[in-house]
Write a protein that holds these residues in place. Structure first.
Motif, PDB file in Angstrom:
ATOM      1  N   UNK A 225      35.245  44.562  -3.287  1.00 59.12           N
ATOM      2  CA  UNK A 225      35.638  43.980  -4.549  1.00 59.12           C
ATOM      3  C   UNK A 225      36.845  44.728  -5.069  1.00 59.12           C
ATOM      4  N   UNK A 226      37.582  44.136  -5.955  1.00 56.80           N
ATOM      5  CA  UNK A 226      38.731  44.826  -6.538  1.00 56.80           C
ATOM      6  C   UNK A 226      39.021  44.221  -7.907  1.00 56.80           C
TER       7      UNK A 226
ATOM      8  N   UNK B 289      42.277  39.794 -19.489  1.00 60.30           N
ATOM      9  CA  UNK B 289      42.158  41.244 -19.365  1.00 60.30           C
ATOM     10  C   UNK B 289      42.563  41.772 -17.992  1.00 60.30           C
ATOM     11  N   UNK B 290      42.756  40.882 -17.020  1.00 58.35           N
ATOM     12  CA  UNK B 290      43.114  41.317 -15.682  1.00 58.35           C
ATOM     13  C   UNK B 290      42.549  40.356 -14.646  1.00 58.35           C
ATOM     14  N   UNK B 291      42.450  40.807 -13.410  1.00 61.29           N
ATOM     15  CA  UNK B 291      41.961  39.965 -12.328  1.00 61.29           C
ATOM     16  C   UNK B 291      40.822  40.660 -11.571  1.00 61.29           C
ATOM     17  N   UNK B 292      40.037  39.842 -10.894  1.00 64.87           N
ATOM     18  CA  UNK B 292      38.897  40.322 -10.098  1.00 64.87           C
ATOM     19  C   UNK B 292      38.890  39.531  -8.799  1.00 64.87           C
ATOM     20  N   UNK B 293      38.573  40.206  -7.691  1.00 63.74           N
ATOM     21  CA  UNK B 293      38.410  39.506  -6.424  1.00 63.74           C
ATOM     22  C   UNK B 293      37.280  40.142  -5.625  1.00 63.74           C
ATOM     23  N   UNK B 294      36.768  39.414  -4.644  1.00 64.45           N
ATOM     24  CA  UNK B 294      35.677  39.924  -3.811  1.00 64.45           C
ATOM     25  C   UNK B 294      35.637  39.171  -2.491  1.00 64.45           C
ATOM     26  N   UNK B 295      35.312  39.912  -1.424  1.00 64.53           N
ATOM     27  CA  UNK B 295      35.196  39.326  -0.103  1.00 64.53           C
ATOM     28  C   UNK B 295      34.436  40.268   0.815  1.00 64.53           C
ATOM     29  N   UNK B 296      34.374  39.938   2.089  1.00 60.00           N
ATOM     30  CA  UNK B 296      33.658  40.747   3.069  1.00 60.00           C
ATOM     31  C   UNK B 296      34.606  41.195   4.174  1.00 60.00           C
TER      32      UNK B 296
ATOM     33  N   UNK C 263      33.019  44.645  -9.564  1.00 59.62           N
ATOM     34  CA  UNK C 263      34.436  44.601  -9.925  1.00 59.62           C
ATOM     35  C   UNK C 263      34.613  44.043 -11.326  1.00 59.62           C
ATOM     36  N   UNK C 264      33.852  42.993 -11.663  1.00 60.20           N
ATOM     37  CA  UNK C 264      33.963  42.413 -12.992  1.00 60.20           C
ATOM     38  C   UNK C 264      33.556  43.382 -14.084  1.00 60.20           C
ATOM     39  N   UNK C 265      32.465  44.107 -13.866  1.00 63.62           N
ATOM     40  CA  UNK C 265      32.009  45.100 -14.846  1.00 63.62           C
ATOM     41  C   UNK C 265      32.984  46.271 -14.903  1.00 63.62           C
ATOM     42  N   UNK C 266      33.570  46.622 -13.747  1.00 64.92           N
ATOM     43  CA  UNK C 266      34.559  47.694 -13.739  1.00 64.92           C
ATOM     44  C   UNK C 266      35.750  47.372 -14.611  1.00 64.92           C
ATOM     45  N   UNK C 267      36.239  46.135 -14.519  1.00 64.89           N
ATOM     46  CA  UNK C 267      37.363  45.726 -15.364  1.00 64.89           C
ATOM     47  C   UNK C 267      36.974  45.774 -16.838  1.00 64.89           C
ATOM     48  N   UNK C 268      35.749  45.369 -17.155  1.00 69.51           N
ATOM     49  CA  UNK C 268      35.292  45.400 -18.547  1.00 69.51           C
ATOM     50  C   UNK C 268      35.282  46.810 -19.111  1.00 69.51           C
ATOM     51  N   UNK C 269      34.999  47.796 -18.259  1.00 68.55           N
ATOM     52  CA  UNK C 269      34.920  49.174 -18.744  1.00 68.55           C
ATOM     53  C   UNK C 269      36.264  49.684 -19.250  1.00 68.55           C
ATOM     54  N   UNK C 270      37.351  49.000 -18.863  1.00 73.53           N
ATOM     55  CA  UNK C 270      38.684  49.381 -19.332  1.00 73.53           C
ATOM     56  C   UNK C 270      39.282  48.293 -20.213  1.00 73.53           C
ATOM     57  N   UNK C 271      38.411  47.547 -20.871  1.00 75.47           N
ATOM     58  CA  UNK C 271      38.853  46.412 -21.676  1.00 75.47           C
ATOM     59  C   UNK C 271      38.277  46.481 -23.078  1.00 75.47           C
TER      60      UNK C 271
END
Length: 223
Positions: free
Chosen positions: A200-201, A185-192, A123-131
């Motif tokens: 992740x989101x 740049x935004x937010x990141x979250x993760x859980x099970x 999720x963190x890398x995904x956000x970076x790809x649009x940053x």
């Protein structure tokens, strides 16, 4: 977690016409997954789209992303309105198969285990790809992206650290604890989940606090 992404541009079929082959290939990757896909629940009524799947070293589908809201693009000075608020409002949900350390299909090696940290990193890398910081010269973005990717990995590896807080959100209607962090740049979250996957989101312009997650009953409907 070493995986490769298989991204294919999604082109919806014309009404009454044949299914576009590229869209068919996109959903095929999702259909090959041996685990359920998660997305935002029915409370979200905006656009939904397939994005990409990632495969493990043995070729099995290991994770994938599904987008909600606006089509995200790289954030720079042109993606921010006069008030400083992002023009785009989007969230992306990443589903990661929960696997222990296991042997590869050919028996020649071991495949890494996946965990909540895996979902947090993706999720963190995904956000970076649009940053992309607006003040940064284009020639420096690769160096910046490499540095930020390493930072995202370090943060994902320390979910109990001060960079993360705890956020309770519904998953299939059940309150579930997530690790949550925000940045400029935004937010990141993760859980099970109880379905044997990690979720992740990431997003921008759309608050994470009102989100809920649910199993997608028919992933082919997104194609």
């Amino acid at each position: 977690m070493e995986t490769t992404s298989q991204a294919v541009a999604q082109a919806p079929a014309a009404e009454g016409g044949p299914q576009d082959p590229s869209a068919r290939r996109t959903v095929d990757g999702y259909l090959q997954a041996p685990f359920p896909w998660y997305g935002l629940d029915e409370a979200f009524t905006g656009p939904r789209r397939l994005m990409q799947v990632g495969t493990a070293a043995d070729g099995a589908v290991a994770h994938g992303s599904i987008g909600f809201g606006d089509e995200p693009s790289v954030k720079n000075e042109y993606a921010v309105g006069a008030t400083g608020e992002p023009k785009e409002k989007f969230a992306v949900v990443v589903t990661v198969a929960a696997n222990p350390v296991r042997r590869s299909a050919d028996g020649t090696g071991l495949l890494e285990a996946t965990s909540v940290s895996s979902a947090a990193w993706l999720a963190g890398v995904g956000l970076l790809s649009f940053t992309w910081p607006g003040q940064m010269d284009h020639s420096l973005r690769d160096d910046w992206l490499e540095q930020q990717t390493e930072t995202a990995w370090a943060l994902a590896d320390d979910l109990s650290g001060p960079a993360w807080s705890t956020l309770s959100l519904p998953v299939d209607g059940v309150p579930t604890s997530f690790h949550y962090r925000e940045s400029e740049f935004g937010w990141v979250l993760a859980g099970s989940t109880q379905e044997g996957v990690h979720v992740g989101a990431y997003g921008r312009g759309m608050s994470a606090y009102g989100l809920g997650f649910a199993v997608i009953k028919d992933i082919s409907a997104y194609a």
